[in-house]
Design an enzyme around this catalytic site. Sequence first.
Site, PDB file in Angstrom:
ATOM      1  N   TRP A 160       8.764   7.225  -5.355  1.00  0.00           N
ATOM      2  CA  TRP A 160       7.918   7.822  -6.401  1.00  0.00           C
ATOM      3  C   TRP A 160       8.725   8.013  -7.692  1.00  0.00           C
ATOM      4  CZ3 TRP A 160       8.618  12.402  -9.071  1.00  0.00           C
ATOM      5  CH2 TRP A 160       7.543  12.829  -9.860  1.00  0.00           C
ATOM      6  N   HIS A 161      10.017   8.317  -7.532  1.00  0.00           N
ATOM      7  CA  HIS A 161      10.835   8.601  -8.709  1.00  0.00           C
ATOM      8  C   HIS A 161      11.083   7.380  -9.573  1.00  0.00           C
ATOM      9  CE1 HIS A 161      11.623  12.382  -6.627  1.00  0.00           C
ATOM     10  NE2 HIS A 161      12.006  12.853  -7.788  1.00  0.00           N
ATOM     11  N   GLY A 162      11.081   6.226  -8.975  1.00  0.00           N
ATOM     12  CA  GLY A 162      11.333   5.056  -9.801  1.00  0.00           C
ATOM     13  C   GLY A 162      11.371   3.789  -8.981  1.00  0.00           C
ATOM     14  N   PHE A 177      10.104   9.280 -15.156  1.00  0.00           N
ATOM     15  CA  PHE A 177       9.505   9.017 -13.843  1.00  0.00           C
ATOM     16  C   PHE A 177       7.987   9.028 -13.944  1.00  0.00           C
ATOM     17  CE2 PHE A 177      13.538  11.214 -12.300  1.00  0.00           C
ATOM     18  CZ  PHE A 177      14.245  10.027 -12.366  1.00  0.00           C
ATOM     19  N   GLY A 223       8.846   9.461  -1.198  1.00  0.00           N
ATOM     20  CA  GLY A 223       9.174  10.440  -2.256  1.00  0.00           C
ATOM     21  C   GLY A 223      10.255   9.896  -3.172  1.00  0.00           C
TER      22      GLY A 223
END
Lengths: 419, 483
Positions: free
Chosen positions: B320-322, B483, B317
């Site tokens: 996923w943001h970066g 993102f 997770g």
Amino acid sequence: MATYPRYLAYLGLTFLGLLGLVVTINYQVDPYLIHQWDSPLLQRLTIAQQKIVPWGKTYAAYRYQPDLVFIGSSRTEIGLPTELPQFADQRVLNLAISGASLKDAINMLRHTSYFHRPRMVVWGLDYGWLFGLQGGNSDFAEELIATSDLYPVKRFLLNLKRAASWTQTVETWKILLGTNTRQCLPILASRGHKSDECLKIIMADEGGTAFAFDKIINQGDPSAVPQDTAGTLAALDQVTQDYCRQGVALRFFLSPVHALAELSYWQDVLPAHEQWKRDLVTIFDQRRQEGCDIRFRDFTGFNRITTEPVPQVTGKDEMRYYWEYSHYSAEAGKEILETLLPASPPPVDTGFGVDLTGATIDQHLQNFRRQRGEYCASHPWETRNLPACQRSAAEDGSGSGSGSGSGSGSGSERVSESP
Amino acid sequence: MVFSSFNFLFLFLPVTLIGFFLLGRRDEHWAASWLLLASLAFYVSWNPAYLPILAISIVGNYLAYQRIQQVAEAHKRLWLILAVTGNLLLLGYFKYANFFIRSVNDLTGAGLHPLDVLLPIGISFFSFTQIAFLVDARHGRAADVGLWRYALFASYFPYIVAGPVLNHKDLLPQFADRRNYAFSAENLTVGLSLFTFGLAKKLLIADNLVPVVDAGLSGDDPQLLAAWIGILAYSFQLYFDFSGYSDMAIGVSRMLGFQIPFNFDSPYKSTNVSEFWTRWHISLSRFLRNYLYIPLGGNRHGQFNRYRNLMLTMLLGGLWHGSNWTFVIWGGLHGLYLCVQHGWQTWRGEGRPAPTRGVRFFSQVLTFLAVLLAWVFFRSPDLGSALEVLRGLVGLNGLAVNPAIGPSELAMVALGAFIAFLMPNTNQIVLYVGNRFPDAQAAFSLIRVQWRPTLGWALAMGTLLVIGLLNLDKTAEFIYAQF
């Protein structure tokens, strides 16, 4: 409780009514003078460091349609006056803007030319990051440039959009309540030239001329070298071709920063700086051979203007030719215009600037290097922290100790050069 | 084109709405096609070069969906794996390839050249949305859908830039219901109110916190007070920025007649990290839970596997943001928090009396501090910067406050805290009744405010919309759009 349609009606009326009121008042008061020309509002005193000036200048260009325009960066905006006796019967507008890159300058020229082709363009060039096709003045948005005959409509809508802003609303209120800062006349009151009156206030706020020179004497101020010089030169080549074909006279010049700035800015990139001048000469010579009325004059270097003694040496608060090391005054600007506007260079050496062509460039660059060494040698106190001078001394063996010791108050020597 | 722009508010949105309702009166298929066209135009407005990538993703996933529907049961899994792998490769190439190259270079000094790729806007959102659809299709939980309606679902403009992560179960049935294509003054009104609140949260609070964050955290070696004020300001900036964006997205969709579940529910009022994740970026939490944590085994195979699954879910997770280790650490911290929380709860056992108000308050403060600490990594461009802020937070860089932080900056932080901790959220004000995501509990609020279609609310919302509009010229980029 209202029904949903009635609620929507109330909300819509509130929104449109309030927004309309705010925008109308802001538009009428026009706190940043973004759409004024021949208007009494241009006599309203404003803050010395005016905001979003490109808006006002692009509007002025559209309305005034000048014959003689000055373009470039803040040096040109501050340095080249528009209200000289010889301009009495001419439509002159200084369209230079602070922080303008070469791309900005080209855009401003294309913008003003859309409405009326100027007779002559005086163009101040700067080496460094301003000589590029990126960056520049962040307020000079592409949307301000005229690209179609619908510009007046587009501009009106843009002005309305700009009026819908909180910052404009706050400034409008200050004006209406009489609590706004009123320091000097707006820049358009002097046809785009930032007036001495405003400059004095700005300099006082910034600490004064001596304070500014303290920085460069004590620390130096190396500048960023230009990126993608080839691309920028190609753009300049193209724009000169375009305007020469249209019969517009072009007057290019290199802005005369003070000798100390010259030494500090380009201390590590002198060969690249010289090559840049050669590249410019190549372009302008080509235009001249094609029959264009074009001149290119280098006012930088070590001449009677750029070597003006600094306040630390003279003991005076102000300088005649400089506000600070990077920005020359209108006094110097007058001399620039006097020597630059005619079709030919002055027949005698003015001690300020050299017309650069293929025939003069080599000698000029040689003189430049020699004079740099001489200046360093004769001004050891002012240049003691500038590596360029230390290197120059090592190269020519003259040594900084052989100078006249201006740090003790002897002032600088005039170093003249021949075209 | 962002929601908070003149072009969107005065051109795109009115034209889209008017065209949609006019066509909807005639035929819902035309209206849906119009909406698809508008969604693609909205996407192109960011960068036309991104459109082929979106188109390939949509068509590729739709073809995979068809194969999954058509093939024998034994082959469905294979097609799902292929499709998910395709999505992850696309995401991996555009989002993580350079991260991988940088990491290899850092570890081995290999000197690999980074790829010249531009991250397509919203790729994380449209990839995850479609993966969830395919997984459910594999298990027979996805409704039948044609290509055009699927394309509308995957490219739907209210969500595509920064979410919420859509679930087909929320939206596809609504697209299939012709009644939703008729103009509804109620939907328009509720949507407009949500949008206005979102705009105000973004422009009046989040954007005004940017200078405080910069003053507190951007310099070298932030000192104690500056670091604390800066990270507090950032926590509120991020919340009001992202929840404001979500409110606008949900509001725009509601104006059109389609309800998207809300994405935030006063997360800083949470009393433990598990609850925080039911209130923060709810759509992503739901995705991670349903399509990662549970498939990994969830809590079904013993405590160790549960903690492993929690950690894996939160690490991914975070990633996923970066494409940065800071996001991995941020996710890892939250995974650790969740493990500690579950371990604590297991150790204490069930059936204990409800916590007192004091305990709840203490829990809330502790939770907020834990979240705050993790935001340090979330915001920092690299680990070195994050460690500098952490040093500042414990006073190792000195105690002083940055002179750029004055009373007005402190007042902005206090305002953010007041609203985040004590005021009702926009769901409670506008959407509380009839929302489609009933898992969240009602958050604490000092006062009860309920929007009603009254004259007073019309005047208030009209004024708020004008004030928001007057601040459009200085809007900062939405944080989650990157993102």
